[in-house]
Design a protein around this motif. Structure first.
Motif, mmCIF file in Angstrom:
data_model
loop_
_atom_site.group_PDB
_atom_site.id
_atom_site.type_symbol
_atom_site.label_atom_id
_atom_site.label_comp_id
_atom_site.label_asym_id
_atom_site.label_seq_id
_atom_site.Cartn_x
_atom_site.Cartn_y
_atom_site.Cartn_z
ATOM 1 N N MET A 30 0.829 -1.200 0.000
ATOM 2 C CA MET A 30 0.000 0.000 0.000
ATOM 3 C C MET A 30 0.868 1.256 0.000
ATOM 4 O O MET A 30 1.837 1.355 0.752
ATOM 5 C CB MET A 30 -0.915 -0.001 1.236
ATOM 6 N N THR A 31 0.512 2.216 -0.851
ATOM 7 C CA THR A 31 1.218 3.484 -0.917
ATOM 8 C C THR A 31 0.644 4.454 0.121
ATOM 9 O O THR A 31 -0.443 4.228 0.668
ATOM 10 C CB THR A 31 1.059 4.107 -2.307
ATOM 11 N N PRO A 32 1.342 5.557 0.398
ATOM 12 C CA PRO A 32 0.769 6.557 1.309
ATOM 13 C C PRO A 32 -0.599 7.067 0.844
ATOM 14 O O PRO A 32 -1.500 7.271 1.660
ATOM 15 C CB PRO A 32 1.818 7.673 1.317
ATOM 16 N N GLU A 33 -0.771 7.246 -0.459
ATOM 17 C CA GLU A 33 -2.061 7.716 -0.960
ATOM 18 C C GLU A 33 -3.160 6.682 -0.717
ATOM 19 O O GLU A 33 -4.310 7.032 -0.413
ATOM 20 C CB GLU A 33 -1.968 8.035 -2.453
ATOM 21 N N CYS A 34 -2.805 5.411 -0.826
ATOM 22 C CA CYS A 34 -3.776 4.353 -0.506
ATOM 23 C C CYS A 34 -4.225 4.471 0.950
ATOM 24 O O CYS A 34 -5.427 4.376 1.245
ATOM 25 C CB CYS A 34 -3.150 2.987 -0.763
ATOM 26 N N LEU A 35 -3.273 4.682 1.866
ATOM 27 C CA LEU A 35 -3.641 4.812 3.278
ATOM 28 C C LEU A 35 -4.530 6.032 3.508
ATOM 29 O O LEU A 35 -5.487 5.967 4.293
ATOM 30 C CB LEU A 35 -2.392 4.916 4.146
ATOM 31 N N ARG A 36 -4.240 7.137 2.839
ATOM 32 C CA ARG A 36 -5.082 8.322 3.020
ATOM 33 C C ARG A 36 -6.525 8.031 2.609
ATOM 34 O O ARG A 36 -7.477 8.461 3.278
ATOM 35 C CB ARG A 36 -4.523 9.495 2.203
ATOM 36 N N ARG A 37 -6.711 7.312 1.529
ATOM 37 C CA ARG A 37 -8.073 6.976 1.094
ATOM 38 C C ARG A 37 -8.727 5.993 2.051
ATOM 39 O O ARG A 37 -9.908 6.119 2.389
ATOM 40 C CB ARG A 37 -8.042 6.410 -0.320
ATOM 41 N N ALA A 82 -13.763 10.021 14.768
ATOM 42 C CA ALA A 82 -14.561 11.168 15.204
ATOM 43 C C ALA A 82 -15.615 10.728 16.237
ATOM 44 O O ALA A 82 -16.067 9.590 16.216
ATOM 45 C CB ALA A 82 -15.226 11.814 13.996
ATOM 46 N N PRO A 83 -15.972 11.652 17.154
ATOM 47 C CA PRO A 83 -15.445 13.011 17.319
ATOM 48 C C PRO A 83 -14.057 12.997 17.956
ATOM 49 O O PRO A 83 -13.789 12.211 18.856
ATOM 50 C CB PRO A 83 -16.476 13.680 18.238
ATOM 51 N N VAL A 84 -13.213 13.885 17.471
ATOM 52 C CA VAL A 84 -11.812 13.909 17.883
ATOM 53 C C VAL A 84 -11.645 14.804 19.106
ATOM 54 O O VAL A 84 -12.123 15.947 19.114
ATOM 55 C CB VAL A 84 -10.936 14.423 16.725
ATOM 56 N N PRO A 85 -10.983 14.320 20.163
ATOM 57 C CA PRO A 85 -10.722 15.165 21.331
ATOM 58 C C PRO A 85 -9.981 16.445 20.945
ATOM 59 O O PRO A 85 -9.171 16.443 20.009
ATOM 60 C CB PRO A 85 -9.864 14.264 22.229
ATOM 61 N N PRO A 86 -10.223 17.552 21.648
ATOM 62 C CA PRO A 86 -9.669 18.853 21.247
ATOM 63 C C PRO A 86 -8.145 18.885 21.106
ATOM 64 O O PRO A 86 -7.618 19.576 20.234
ATOM 65 C CB PRO A 86 -10.138 19.792 22.361
ATOM 66 N N ASP A 88 -7.019 16.794 9.044
ATOM 67 C CA ASP A 88 -8.171 16.896 9.938
ATOM 68 C C ASP A 88 -9.452 16.604 9.176
ATOM 69 O O ASP A 88 -9.602 16.957 8.011
ATOM 70 C CB ASP A 88 -8.271 18.303 10.530
ATOM 71 N N GLY A 89 -10.413 16.002 9.899
ATOM 72 C CA GLY A 89 -11.757 15.837 9.378
ATOM 73 C C GLY A 89 -11.910 14.705 8.395
ATOM 74 O O GLY A 89 -11.004 14.413 7.622
ATOM 75 N N PRO A 90 -13.053 14.046 8.401
ATOM 76 C CA PRO A 90 -13.329 13.032 7.384
ATOM 77 C C PRO A 90 -13.302 13.671 5.993
ATOM 78 O O PRO A 90 -13.766 14.801 5.811
ATOM 79 C CB PRO A 90 -14.745 12.524 7.737
ATOM 80 N N PRO A 112 -12.493 8.064 6.508
ATOM 81 C CA PRO A 112 -13.633 8.229 7.427
ATOM 82 C C PRO A 112 -13.250 8.770 8.802
ATOM 83 O O PRO A 112 -14.132 9.177 9.570
ATOM 84 C CB PRO A 112 -14.193 6.805 7.561
ATOM 85 N N TYR A 113 -11.962 8.772 9.154
ATOM 86 C CA TYR A 113 -11.536 9.170 10.499
ATOM 87 C C TYR A 113 -11.559 10.691 10.648
ATOM 88 O O TYR A 113 -11.425 11.440 9.686
ATOM 89 C CB TYR A 113 -10.142 8.636 10.791
#
Length: 231
Positions: free
Chosen positions: A127-134, A163-167, A226-228, A138-139
């Motif tokens: 798996m490439t880094p781009e694969c992991l990002r995809r 999510a929800p992610v602690p501050p 940050d963010g889904p 959802p996180y």
């Protein structure tokens, strides 16, 4: 398991609040690798369940990461070091891990890229880094990194928070890679002099590409998102 994978997990455990219970998939400790493969000490005071498809050292429970029997939302932290390349239904495994994590739960993973085929018991994916990002979109927040030559890293790694992610999570995620670099450089410098001498001599007859890989073995780059992200 290669030692730098344990060091990445250690950096995550030192910088993030990894809630329990901790569930490790791929917990079977291959003979001869027990010193680096036993990760329980990195999560003191937390319930820890080692899972694998086969019984053996380090395994508390037989589980398939692509179809786990843990209740949804019941796990605080999931650890998969050099494991998901051995899972044929790898996309299903990523989805299953996200489902079983509690809100604010942490997922820590590494996987080889430029590495030999290693059957424990089978080896399917790189798996490439781009694969992991995809896979991790959802996180609520994620750090994706790669180690080695930028165009052909030997290892990809990530930590993601559901999510929800602690501050304070963004700051703690930002602190993971600097700590990991410290650990990797310290381990590299602590190698026995015979190992370092043998490596230096081997550079004399290696190709330019091989020398570049050796020189950048400990180099790691990555960033936090940050963010889904939308499909």
């Amino acid at each position: 398991m290669r030692e730098h994978n344990r060091l990445f997990c250690r950096a995550v455990a030192e910088r993030l609040d990894c809630p329990g219970p901790v569930v490790e998939f791929g917990a079977f400790q291959v003979p001869g690798e027990e010193r680096i493969a036993d990760l329980r000490a990195l999560f003191p005071g937390r319930p820890y369940v080692g899972c694998d498809l086969r019984p053996g050292t380090g395994v508390d429970r037989i589980e398939d990461v692509s179809a786990p029997t843990f209740a949804p939302g019941s796990v605080g932290t999931v650890v998969c070091l050099e494991t998901l390349e051995h899972v044929f239904e790898v996309r299903r495994a990523f989805d299953a891990i996200h489902a079983l994590l509690a809100p604010g739960g942490v997922f820590v993973m590494t996987s080889p890229l430029d590495f030999k085929i290693h059957a424990h018991p089978e080896d399917y994916w790189r798996m490439t880094p781009e694969c992991l990002r995809r896979m991790l979109r959802p996180y609520g927040a994620r750090l994706v990194a790669a180690q080695g030559v930028a165009s052909w890293p030997h290892t990809v790694m990530a930590v993601a928070v559901k999510a929800p992610v602690p501050p304070a999570t963004r700051a703690t995620l930002d602190a993971v890679l600097p700590r990991y670099r410290e650990l990797v450089l310290a381990a590299h410098a602590a190698r026995p002099w015979r190992v370092r001498a043998r490596e230096a001599l081997s550079r004399l007859y290696r190709s330019k590409g091989e020398r570049r890989k050796l020189a950048r073995f400990a180099t790691v780059e990555g960033h936090v998102e940050d963010g889904p992200t939308p499909p």
